[in-house]
Design an enzyme around this catalytic site. Structure first.
Site, PDB file in Angstrom:
ATOM      1  N   ASP A 250      -2.740 -11.667  -3.190  1.00 32.85           N
ATOM      2  CA  ASP A 250      -3.369 -12.507  -4.332  1.00 32.85           C
ATOM      3  C   ASP A 250      -4.527 -13.467  -3.642  1.00 32.85           C
ATOM      4  O   ASP A 250      -4.395 -14.190  -2.648  1.00 32.85           O
ATOM      5  CB  ASP A 250      -2.363 -13.392  -4.885  1.00 32.85           C
ATOM      6  N   GLU A 302       5.170  -2.216  12.423  1.00 33.20           N
ATOM      7  CA  GLU A 302       6.716  -2.434  13.072  1.00 33.20           C
ATOM      8  C   GLU A 302       7.831  -1.712  12.040  1.00 33.20           C
ATOM      9  O   GLU A 302       8.872  -1.209  12.594  1.00 33.20           O
ATOM     10  CB  GLU A 302       7.255  -3.769  13.275  1.00 33.20           C
TER      11      GLU A 302
END
Length: 594
Positions: A250, A302
């Site tokens: 956002d 990751e």
């Protein structure tokens, strides 16, 4: 923004009619030569996000299973099969985190808790698991620019003295003037009024001011502080550990502010006006953003190569927006210039060219979007002749009303044109039903803080957030579970809303919903999202557009007179073709196989 212009007034009670999607036909006219649009840079190895169709869910308005009048996570899970059947690749959930709900959940009080309004963490876990079984990915909102004033970190900042580590999590400043009674600068809130609020010290004396680009209950974080970076990496990992596939970020362009917080004479939202180009806005688009998103991309990596980031970065021009979708940063950025372009062929061609060039130039895929939870729905925006509604201000009962029949006809055509473009697409819940804006919502029901902070001058965004109609013959159009005990929907539905219901449209092969289903199926089968675009100049006139995407021709007629179709087999139309099969009617789009 190109306009579509003067209103044929029509009340919200006007009876909507289901928009058709025609069966295949054939046409036999010579195919014109094609002209190449700007070519994107060589794409990296294919990633699912590059041609994805992502469906935005506004949880409060999607589906209510406990009868309290508010949508919930269980309601989303219950209807995920409908979205898999529609043919989308992922769902994006607007905020469902713990929040006082002063701004529809974009005022987060705890980023790692589910608000009881929407259910429990167990409900969320089930949603993610169910989506995975259906082949849908789950993307959630992240709100890193600001939090709720109820957040424990902000409450600690208020209780701490000036200059403390607690206050350094946010943007506190001393006021101007001999007594500090003036705001630190002239910045304005996006929701109206000053972007600064003065605090009160423990003994009642006026204190420092804090920055809030939005509502006073949404204080901005201080992204110059490494502790803020660490906090949001923790939040990212929390949700990645729960199996989410990515984050829509956002106000992604607002996190970093210019050093010294200089005054700004332009718009509160950073749009360009005379004398104040948007790229100079000190609260938007600062260079330090790139380092934040590079680090986030490393965190996502990751967890594997399939997690994505999407920026809500409402900046201009397009090449600035492309700054955050380079290979080491975000995967997507919302294409706001495309969203606000009117139903006008030359303007659409220009924004498509600009988008492919800007995003392709950094190796990214372009995104396409026509509606979301902050904008007037395109089935209403396109229902004006001579005037479009203000971009974000909504349409109220006192405003000229859209022509619903015209708006839905054009919305179907615009949607089919958009889904034929190469790249990724975002759909907003209900657009597949051709839902219009609620343009006659009474003031007493409005909940958007914009309406209150501007004294009603800006209508706000409630009209595009009305709960969805699921079953025509159920109370509340089937939004809530049960009938006799269900509470009224949190925002009232307009008269006639049940005629757009999903069950009616599912049963009709000529419905707006069926058009979307067919188009998404064909889009996938013909790999349009990973294709290319060549303009067909003979059909690119003042009111028509045509392009070739592989062996598919996409045509759009924004004018008032029919045009002949090129040779080929008609795969899909945006409306029933009542005239000769070899013409494209006014306000119609079609796909042909060549």
């Amino acid at each position: 923004m190109s306009s579509i212009n003067t209103a044929h007034a029509m009340t919200a009670a006007a009876s909507p009619r289901i928009d058709p999607a025609a069966a295949p036909e054939t046409a036999s006219h010579p195919a014109p030569a094609a002209a190449q649009s700007p070519a994107p840079a060589a794409a990296p190895d294919h990633h699912w996000s590059r041609d994805s169709v992502i469906y935005q869910i506004y949880p409060r308005s999607f589906r209510d299973t406990n009868g309290d009048g508010v949508g919930d996570l269980a309601g989303i899970t219950a209807e995920l099969g409908q979205l898999a059947d529609l043919g989308v690749d992922a769902v994006w959930l607007s905020p469902f985190f713990k929040s006082p709900q002063r701004d529809g959940g974009y005022d987060v009080a705890d980023y790692c808790q589910v608000d009881p309004l929407f259910g429990t963490m167990a409900d969320f876990n089930l949603l993610v698991a169910t989506a995975g079984r259906l082949g849908l990915r789950t993307i959630i909102d992240l709100v890193p620019n600001h939090c709720s004033s109820d957040h424990v970190l902000f409450q600690a900042a208020l209780a701490a003295p000036a200059g403390s580590p607690e206050r350094d999590m946010f943007i506190f400043r001393d006021g101007l003037g001999t007594d500090g009674s003036l705001p630190p600068n002239n910045w304005q809130s996006h929701f109206g009024g000053s972007a600064w609020t003065q605090t009160t010290n423990a003994h009642g004396a006026p204190g420092q001011w804090y920055l809030h680009l939005f509502d006073p209950t949404q204080p901005d974080f201080n992204w110059d502080n490494p502790a803020v970076h660490a906090e949001f990496e923790r939040i990212l990992r929390f949700w990645l550990d729960k199996g989410v596939d990515g984050f829509r970020v956002d106000v992604a362009h607002a996190l970093v502010k210019a050093a010294g917080l200089p005054d700004w004479g332009g718009t509160a939202w950073g749009g360009s006006i005379e004398g104040f180009p948007g790229e100079k806005a000190p609260m938007f688009g600062q260079p330090g953003l790139a380092d934040i998103y590079r680090r986030w991309r490393e965190v996502l990596a990751e967890y594997g190569p399939d997690r994505i980031l999407c920026a809500e970065a409402n900046v201009d021009p397009l090449d600035r927006m492309a700054n955050w979708v380079r290979p080491d940063q975000m995967h997507h950025a919302f294409n706001f210039p495309y969203l606000v372009t009117g139903f006008e062929a030359p303007a659409l061609r220009q924004v498509v060219d600009d988008s492919l060039q800007a995003f392709g130039g950094v190796g990214a895929t372009s995104t396409w979007v026509l509606s979301n939870h902050d904008r007037v729905r395109h089935a209403s925006r396109f229902g004006y002749e001579g005037r479009e509604p203000r971009e974000e201000d909504g349409v109220g009962p006192a405003d000229p009303q859209p022509n619903l029949a015209l708006g839905r006809q054009r919305a179907a055509a615009a949607s089919l044109f958009m889904l034929g473009l190469p790249g990724a697409a975002y759909l907003y819940q209900g657009e597949e039903l051709g839902l219009p804006e609620h343009t006659t919502l009474a003031d007493e029901y409005r909940q958007d803080p914009t309406f209150a902070r501007t004294g009603g001058e800006r209508i706000g965004r409630d009209g595009c957030r009305i709960p969805l109609p699921w079953r025509a013959l159920s109370d509340g159009a089937g939004f809530s579970h049960g009938t006799a005990t269900a509470a009224a929907p949190w925002l009232p539905m307009p008269e006639g809303w049940e005629e757009y219901a999903r069950d009616l449209q599912s049963a009709s092969p000529s419905s707006h919903l069926s058009m979307y289903r067919n188009a998404l199926r064909i889009r996938r089968e013909r790999a349009l999202g990973t294709g290319s675009l060549q303009w067909m100049e003979e059909y690119c006139t003042g009111h028509t557009l045509a392009f070739r995407n592989g062996t598919t021709v996409v045509l759009l007629n924004t004018g008032s007179t029919p045009v002949e179709l090129p040779a080929g087999t008609i795969l899909q139309r945006s409306q029933a073709h009542l005239g000769g099969h070899a013409v494209l009617e006014a306000n119609e789009a079609a796909w042909l196989a060549t």
